[in-house]
Design a protein around this motif. Structure first.
Motif, PDB file in Angstrom:
ATOM      1  N   ARG A   7       0.963  -1.178   0.025  1.00 58.04           N
ATOM      2  CA  ARG A   7       0.056   0.027   0.162  1.00 58.04           C
ATOM      3  C   ARG A   7       0.758   1.167  -0.166  1.00 58.04           C
ATOM      4  NH1 ARG A   7      -5.446   1.480   0.759  1.00 58.04           N
ATOM      5  NH2 ARG A   7      -5.449   3.614   1.610  1.00 58.04           N
ATOM      6  N   ASP A  49      -6.775   3.223  -2.084  1.00 57.31           N
ATOM      7  CA  ASP A  49      -7.912   2.072  -2.052  1.00 57.31           C
ATOM      8  C   ASP A  49      -8.331   1.507  -3.329  1.00 57.31           C
ATOM      9  OD1 ASP A  49      -7.818   2.537   0.665  1.00 57.31           O
ATOM     10  OD2 ASP A  49     -10.055   3.493   0.838  1.00 57.31           O
ATOM     11  N   LYS A  60     -10.928  -3.004  -0.627  1.00 54.43           N
ATOM     12  CA  LYS A  60     -10.891  -1.791   0.306  1.00 54.43           C
ATOM     13  C   LYS A  60     -11.826  -0.747  -0.568  1.00 54.43           C
ATOM     14  CE  LYS A  60      -6.948  -2.272   2.978  1.00 54.43           C
ATOM     15  NZ  LYS A  60      -5.712  -1.728   3.303  1.00 54.43           N
TER      16      LYS A  60
END
Length: 131
Positions: A7, A49, A60
């Motif tokens: 991420r 996301d 997400k």
């Protein structure tokens, strides 16, 4: 150069890319007129996301990008063109190529290409018809 692994890498990519978008002479005015300065942090988090979901399959993202793009096109009097999406893709590819290599970077480019085409076609197909 490194691979996209997590991420944090996606967040870096998204933040770097949209910093370029906001300065771009074609796309900047569009994005900056639809997203207020104080909304950018939340928007970038949502986009992170989105890409984390698309690149790593981690569920997400919640949202409807097509509805957002349709609204922007309506606000632009249905003048969104393939040139806009082409420039978006060009900047996306440049950003990836400047910072990342590997299979996930390639996947990010391929996914963006499909999304740009799909979003433009959705916009085009939802425009008012002049019969």
């Amino acid at each position: 150069m490194k691979t996209i692994e997590n991420r944090a890498d996606i967040s870096f990519l998204v933040h770097t890319f949209y910093a370029q978008i906001r300065k771009d002479t074609l796309l900047g005015p569009i994005f900056n007129s639809h997203i207020a300065d104080e909304q950018w942090p939340e928007h970038l988090e949502k986009l992170t996301d989105f890409w984390e979901t698309n690149l790593f399959g981690i569920p997400k993202f919640k949202g409807n990008p097509t509805q957002k793009h349709l609204g922007v096109d309506k606000n632009l009097y249905h003048q969104t063109s393939q040139v806009h999406f082409g420039q978006w893709l060009n900047l996306w590819f440049q950003t990836i190529d400047a910072h990342f290599v590997g299979a996930i970077a390639t996947k990010a480019k391929e996914a963006a290409r499909r999304m740009a085409h799909g979003q433009f076609m959705a916009i085009y197909n939802h425009r008012p018809k002049n019969d």
